[in-house]
Design an enzyme around this catalytic site. Structure first.
Site, PDB file in Angstrom:
ATOM      1  N   THR A 152     -92.504 104.226 -18.398  1.00  0.00           N
ATOM      2  CA  THR A 152     -92.510 103.494 -17.070  1.00  0.00           C
ATOM      3  C   THR A 152     -91.319 103.193 -16.635  1.00  0.00           C
ATOM      4  OG1 THR A 152     -93.140 101.447 -17.710  1.00  0.00           O
ATOM      5  CG2 THR A 152     -95.108 102.874 -17.538  1.00  0.00           C
ATOM      6  N   GLY A 154     -90.982 101.564 -13.275  1.00  0.00           N
ATOM      7  CA  GLY A 154     -91.000 100.589 -12.027  1.00  0.00           C
ATOM      8  C   GLY A 154     -91.219 101.335 -10.655  1.00  0.00           C
ATOM      9  N   LYS A 156     -89.717 103.598  -9.599  1.00  0.00           N
ATOM     10  CA  LYS A 156     -89.499 105.182  -9.584  1.00  0.00           C
ATOM     11  C   LYS A 156     -90.584 105.744 -10.247  1.00  0.00           C
ATOM     12  CE  LYS A 156     -85.523 103.544 -11.433  1.00  0.00           C
ATOM     13  NZ  LYS A 156     -84.315 103.323 -12.112  1.00  0.00           N
ATOM     14  N   GLY A 157     -91.790 105.399 -10.497  1.00  0.00           N
ATOM     15  CA  GLY A 157     -92.758 105.892 -11.196  1.00  0.00           C
ATOM     16  C   GLY A 157     -92.484 105.805 -12.718  1.00  0.00           C
ATOM     17  N   ASP A 184     -98.753  96.469 -17.068  1.00  0.00           N
ATOM     18  CA  ASP A 184     -99.785  96.280 -17.761  1.00  0.00           C
ATOM     19  C   ASP A 184    -101.015  96.845 -16.919  1.00  0.00           C
ATOM     20  OD1 ASP A 184     -98.783  94.976 -19.996  1.00  0.00           O
ATOM     21  OD2 ASP A 184     -98.582  93.136 -18.882  1.00  0.00           O
TER      22      ASP A 184
END
Length: 188
Positions: A152, A154, A156-157, A184
């Site tokens: 992950t 954030g 930026k996918g 989560d």
């Protein structure tokens, strides 16, 4: 108790939830002006009291089991206890344990290879693998035995490495107020 009753109201099985007399686990993240974490302070508190004995045996065999962020040695214990009792095992990590990841990298992180899917964020992927390049980090984790690595990133996918192929999934374009718990929620 009110929270447990709330979960019961929605039909959630809470037999594996136990109240422990100990301090709350507290994690403090310190961010720079770009929103990147530059330091983490951790007070383990009650998290040191978790053990595999809290899981009711009749939860198994299961189709899917997810191991949440815990200290790496505890995650290792959970993987050893659960792996043969579930069809699909996934693991999430937490950057509060980066020092442990670094110390364990070359010898004691073998339990990760027993997972089918792992969900490190980009920071954790780098610490777990020792690779700065996220594609190399994903390949490193896959070489441990993981079938699908989901890194992950954030806003930026995420980068997915599955079956020897890379995929990028962009994040939703939505104004971010507080990113707490986003990873989560995504994993859920």
């Amino acid at each position: 108790q009110a929270w447990l009753e709330y979960l019961l109201h929605f039909g959630i099985d809470i037999r594996g939830m136990k109240k422990k007399d100990a301090k709350t686990t507290r994690i403090e993240f310190i961010y720079d002006e770009n929103g990147d974490i530059i330091n983490v302070k951790l007070d383990h508190g009650v998290s040191t009291k978790f053990s595999t004995e809290i899981i009711p045996e009749d939860y198994f065999p299961s189709k899917i089991t997810h191991i949440c962020p815990l200290p790496p040695d505890m995650q290792s214990d959970f993987v050893a206890s659960i792996r043969k009792k579930t069809d699909l095992l996934s693991i999430d990590f937490n950057q509060t344990y980066t020092q442990e990841y670094r110390q364990m990298r070359d010898s004691d992180l073998d339990f990760i290879g027993d997972a089918d899917i792992v969900f490190p964020n980009e920071y954790e992927a780098r610490e777990l693998s020792g690779e700065y390049d996220l594609k190399k980090a994903a390949e490193y984790l896959a070489e441990m035995g993981v079938f699908c690595v989901v890194i992950t990133k954030g806003q930026k996918g995420c980068l997915i490495y599955c079956g020897g192929e890379f995929f990028h999934i962009p994040s939703l374009s939505y104004p971010v107020v507080d990113a707490t718990g986003c990873g989560d929620a995504f994993i859920g």
